[in-house]
Design a protein around this motif. Structure first.
Motif, PDB file in Angstrom:
ATOM      1  N   ASN A  97      33.017  -2.455  36.673  1.00  0.00           N
ATOM      2  CA  ASN A  97      33.152  -3.747  36.432  1.00  0.00           C
ATOM      3  C   ASN A  97      34.437  -4.380  36.743  1.00  0.00           C
ATOM      4  O   ASN A  97      35.013  -4.734  36.205  1.00  0.00           O
ATOM      5  N   SER A  98      34.724  -4.111  38.093  1.00  0.00           N
ATOM      6  CA  SER A  98      35.901  -4.386  38.787  1.00  0.00           C
ATOM      7  C   SER A  98      36.039  -5.916  39.196  1.00  0.00           C
ATOM      8  O   SER A  98      37.141  -6.391  39.373  1.00  0.00           O
ATOM      9  N   GLY A  99      34.897  -6.768  39.118  1.00  0.00           N
ATOM     10  CA  GLY A  99      35.102  -8.081  39.063  1.00  0.00           C
ATOM     11  C   GLY A  99      34.357  -8.967  38.476  1.00  0.00           C
ATOM     12  O   GLY A  99      34.581 -10.294  38.173  1.00  0.00           O
ATOM     13  N   TYR A 100      33.431  -8.291  37.562  1.00  0.00           N
ATOM     14  CA  TYR A 100      32.653  -9.092  36.531  1.00  0.00           C
ATOM     15  C   TYR A 100      32.692  -8.051  35.261  1.00  0.00           C
ATOM     16  O   TYR A 100      32.029  -7.080  35.481  1.00  0.00           O
ATOM     17  N   THR A 101      32.951  -8.723  34.136  1.00  0.00           N
ATOM     18  CA  THR A 101      33.277  -7.962  32.980  1.00  0.00           C
ATOM     19  C   THR A 101      31.829  -8.365  31.960  1.00  0.00           C
ATOM     20  O   THR A 101      32.001  -7.874  30.784  1.00  0.00           O
ATOM     21  N   GLY A 102      31.285  -9.749  32.425  1.00  0.00           N
ATOM     22  CA  GLY A 102      30.309  -9.984  31.601  1.00  0.00           C
ATOM     23  C   GLY A 102      28.969  -9.054  31.559  1.00  0.00           C
ATOM     24  O   GLY A 102      28.857  -8.239  32.225  1.00  0.00           O
ATOM     25  N   ARG A 103      28.032  -9.477  30.876  1.00  0.00           N
ATOM     26  CA  ARG A 103      26.705  -8.777  30.891  1.00  0.00           C
ATOM     27  C   ARG A 103      25.546  -9.429  31.459  1.00  0.00           C
ATOM     28  O   ARG A 103      24.728  -8.794  31.970  1.00  0.00           O
ATOM     29  N   ASP A 104      25.430 -10.960  31.700  1.00  0.00           N
ATOM     30  CA  ASP A 104      24.338 -11.600  32.229  1.00  0.00           C
ATOM     31  C   ASP A 104      24.807 -11.900  33.637  1.00  0.00           C
ATOM     32  O   ASP A 104      25.622 -12.719  33.848  1.00  0.00           O
ATOM     33  N   VAL A 105      23.949 -11.280  34.337  1.00  0.00           N
ATOM     34  CA  VAL A 105      24.278 -11.734  35.881  1.00  0.00           C
ATOM     35  C   VAL A 105      23.177 -12.902  36.435  1.00  0.00           C
ATOM     36  O   VAL A 105      23.180 -13.208  37.594  1.00  0.00           O
TER      37      VAL A 105
END
Length: 359
Positions: A97-105
């Motif tokens: 999760n190096s650039g996006y720590t959310g769950r919904d892409v």
């Protein structure tokens, strides 16, 4: 699955295996010498080594120096991870999760392709080390720049300018005194420049110093001249920034780390770049075909490295997104190339600030 591409040489011989009788084709690695001075930088018979060929979109390489030799870190932007490559060891994940720590892409990340496969740009991009050897990361979809601490926690250095969120921090350079230079593009947004979530109406490049974010330049007055790649000269007196179709610009760094005296430097370069100890600049082409150009500190084009373009299936995408100097002597040129990562041994070492590692 049998590995298709293992080693490429300038002589035009591509060492490959075949699968089910398939004969690979395409263009081999080639060194284009435009000035005899190139031979002192890269030997005419130098070979290009393939370190990996099944990535989605590799970016932001940085070498971490260590007494035992060190290791390479690089982003896979679509996989949302930072990988660690070390000679003689299996490839491993350094950071999830190096650039996006959310769950919904479903609504984040611009779309591009990896060969024939559509992918989303959701991960980290640029990586750099500060003088203490701490990793500083541009997180495109978290729309921030953060520092990875020794205990694994993340310290956000900046995520806004004048109260508005960044669009997608991209490339990065860290000066020895801790000042951070980075570019902000629209690639952190699903709709890119048309995305309704866009808060800053231009693509710019910025300075982070003592907790303050300063805008250094943008494409507001020059459409299409958006900043992407950014790097420092070996003596940290100059800042190089790409400007879209205009190529690469050079600025003088002032005493307060702001910049002045914008000058066109070379017409090549749309993505990441680095300098060596002699001040030569290595710029990248971004998309295919992947090209790394070597330009002297005086602005003379010395030559180009043409990366191999395989034609086998599944079709890879060999581009040129960024470079880094590594190995114990800093004479290894590491090239992130979308689906591939390469290494080429040179006759010169990277800029002194390339030799950073944990303090």
């Amino acid at each position: 699955m049998t590995k298709l591409l293992t080693l490429v040489s300038v002589a035009g011989v591509i060492a490959m295996t075949t699968v089910s009788g398939q004969t690979p084709g395409g263009a081999p690695f080639r060194i284009e010498r435009l000035d005899p001075a190139l031979d002192a930088i890269v030997s005419p018979g130098a070979s290009l080594e393939t370190l990996g060929d099944r990535f989605a979109l590799t970016e932001g390489p940085v070498w971490v120096h260590a007494p035992a030799g060190g290791y390479l870190l690089f982003s896979d932007n679509a996989a949302n991870v930072i990988y660690r490559w070390e000679p003689g060891k299996p490839l491993s994940v350094f950071l999830e999760n190096s650039g996006y720590t959310g769950r919904d892409v479903t609504a984040v990340g611009a779309q591009t392709v990896a060969g024939r496969v559509p992918i989303l740009l959701i991960g980290s991009n640029g990586l750099a080390l500060d003088a203490q050897g701490r990793l500083v990361v541009t997180a495109m979809n978290d729309r921030s720049v953060y520092r990875l601490e020794r205990d694994g926690t993340r310290t956000v250095l900046a995520d806004r300018y004048e109260g508005r969120r960044f669009n997608g921090p991209n490339d990065i350079a860290v000066k020895s005194n801790g000042s951070v230079y980075f570019t902000d593009t629209v690639w952190g947004l699903r709709g890119a420049d048309k995305d309704p979530a866009r808060e800053i109406p231009y693509s710019g490049f910025f300075l982070i110093k003592n907790g303050t974010v300063t805008l250094l330049g943008s494409d507001r007055d020059t459409p299409g001249a958006f900043a992407n790649g950014i790097t420092l000269s070996p003596d940290e007196k100059y800042l190089y920034v790409t400007a879209g179709r205009q190529g690469t610009m050079r600025y003088e760094i002032q005493a307060d780390d702001t910049i002045a005296n914008r000058q066109p430097f070379v017409t090549h370069g749309v993505d990441g770049m680095k300098t060596d100890e002699r001040g030569n600049l290595y710029t990248t082409s971004g998309g295919t075909p992947g090209i790394v150009q070597v330009t002297s500190a005086e602005g003379k084009v010395l030559g180009r490295l043409h990366l191999p373009q395989p034609s086998y299936e599944p079709r890879p995408r060999v581009c040129a997104t960024n470079v880094a100097f590594g190995d114990a002597d800093l004479r290894g040129l590491y090239i992130t190339a979308c689906t591939h990562v390469f290494r080429l041994r040179l006759n010169v070492a990277g800029a002194p600030w390339s030799r950073r590692g944990p303090a």
